[in-house]
Design a protein around this motif. Structure first.
Motif, PDB file in Angstrom:
ATOM      1  N   THR A  44      -0.971 -32.410  21.596  1.00 51.95           N
ATOM      2  CA  THR A  44       0.049 -31.476  21.124  1.00 51.95           C
ATOM      3  C   THR A  44       0.446 -31.766  19.685  1.00 51.95           C
ATOM      4  N   ALA A  46       3.785 -30.773  17.057  1.00 55.66           N
ATOM      5  CA  ALA A  46       5.116 -30.182  16.960  1.00 55.66           C
ATOM      6  C   ALA A  46       5.352 -29.611  15.569  1.00 55.66           C
ATOM      7  N   GLU A  83       4.033 -28.378  27.099  1.00 59.23           N
ATOM      8  CA  GLU A  83       5.438 -28.351  26.690  1.00 59.23           C
ATOM      9  C   GLU A  83       6.121 -29.690  26.966  1.00 59.23           C
ATOM     10  N   VAL A  86       4.678 -32.303  24.332  1.00 63.36           N
ATOM     11  CA  VAL A  86       5.190 -32.199  22.960  1.00 63.36           C
ATOM     12  C   VAL A  86       6.656 -32.638  22.907  1.00 63.36           C
ATOM     13  N   THR A  87       7.421 -32.338  23.952  1.00 64.83           N
ATOM     14  CA  THR A  87       8.819 -32.769  24.026  1.00 64.83           C
ATOM     15  C   THR A  87       8.899 -34.293  24.065  1.00 64.83           C
ATOM     16  N   VAL A  98      14.005 -32.174  21.970  1.00 68.48           N
ATOM     17  CA  VAL A  98      13.541 -30.786  21.852  1.00 68.48           C
ATOM     18  C   VAL A  98      14.279 -29.950  22.886  1.00 68.48           C
ATOM     19  N   THR A 101      10.538 -24.895  23.344  1.00 69.96           N
ATOM     20  CA  THR A 101       9.192 -24.895  22.781  1.00 69.96           C
ATOM     21  C   THR A 101       8.596 -23.501  22.873  1.00 69.96           C
ATOM     22  N   TYR A 103       4.631 -21.837  22.292  1.00 73.35           N
ATOM     23  CA  TYR A 103       3.229 -22.039  21.937  1.00 73.35           C
ATOM     24  C   TYR A 103       2.873 -21.144  20.751  1.00 73.35           C
ATOM     25  N   PHE A 125       2.907 -26.200  18.866  1.00 75.94           N
ATOM     26  CA  PHE A 125       4.134 -25.632  19.423  1.00 75.94           C
ATOM     27  C   PHE A 125       5.224 -25.604  18.372  1.00 75.94           C
ATOM     28  N   CYS A 127       8.913 -26.097  17.870  1.00 73.09           N
ATOM     29  CA  CYS A 127       9.915 -26.832  18.645  1.00 73.09           C
ATOM     30  C   CYS A 127      11.289 -26.675  18.010  1.00 73.09           C
TER      31      CYS A 127
END
Length: 177
Positions: A44, A46, A83, A86-87, A98, A101, A103, A125, A127
């Motif tokens: 991922t 961000a 999701e 990435v968080t 975050v 999110t 995409y 993503f 964020c």
């Protein structure tokens, strides 16, 4: 650079020597017929933009591309959504939580690790963060800073997919945020 399938000389299922190339992304055992596929790993990225239109940029603390610019992110763990990954990665690398999110797009990448190419599919993503605290560099990040989007130079980003992604973002930042 070695391809990851090159490290498998023996079948991981039965141990037979002569684990042979089946096609460009797999090897097959001549004894038990086991096939091992080498597919891309999910990662991922961000994209975090503050209320002044600045992008949160990281400087890489480790190889590959140590010292070059990057965006927060990393590999998706087993049983984790993009999701969630990435968080988690944003929290680990920046200390920021975050809240949302979205995409954006994906790009393939080659990430050199332990002397061979790890092929990834990097999921970008947008964020939104709970901006109650300042970001602080953690994990494999040497430095974090906010960069005005008009000052972004994709050539300063060391990983191929991140450089391409930043070029896309620079071109379409007004549409994206």
């Amino acid at each position: 650079m070695k391809h990851p399938l090159d490290i498998f000389g023996y079948c991981p299922r039965c141990g037979t020597e002569g684990f042979a190339i089946n096609d460009f992304k797999s090897k097959r055992c001549p004894k038990c017929d086991f096939v091992l596929y080498f597919n891309a790993a999910a990662a991922t990225v961000a994209v975090i933009v503050n209320d002044r239109g600045e992008l949160l940029v990281a400087r890489r603390a480790k190889e590959p591309a140590k010292g070059t610019l990057d965006l927060p992110g990393g590999f998706v763990d087993s049983f984790e959504t993009g999701e969630e990954a990435v968080t988690r990665e944003v929290l680990e690398e920046t200390g920021l939580a975050v809240s949302e999110t979205k995409y954006l797009f994906s790009l393939p990448n080659k990430y050199i690790y332990s002397g061979f190419e790890v092929h990834t599919l990097d999921l970008f993503f947008l964020c939104r963060i709970e901006a109650t605290e300042l970001p602080k560099a953690n994990d494999d990040v040497a430095e974090l800073f906010w960069m005005p989007t008009e000052n972004i130079d994709p050539a300063l980003f060391g990983l191929q997919s991140i450089s391409k992604g930043v070029a896309i973002l620079k071109e379409k930042i007004k549409e994206i945020i």
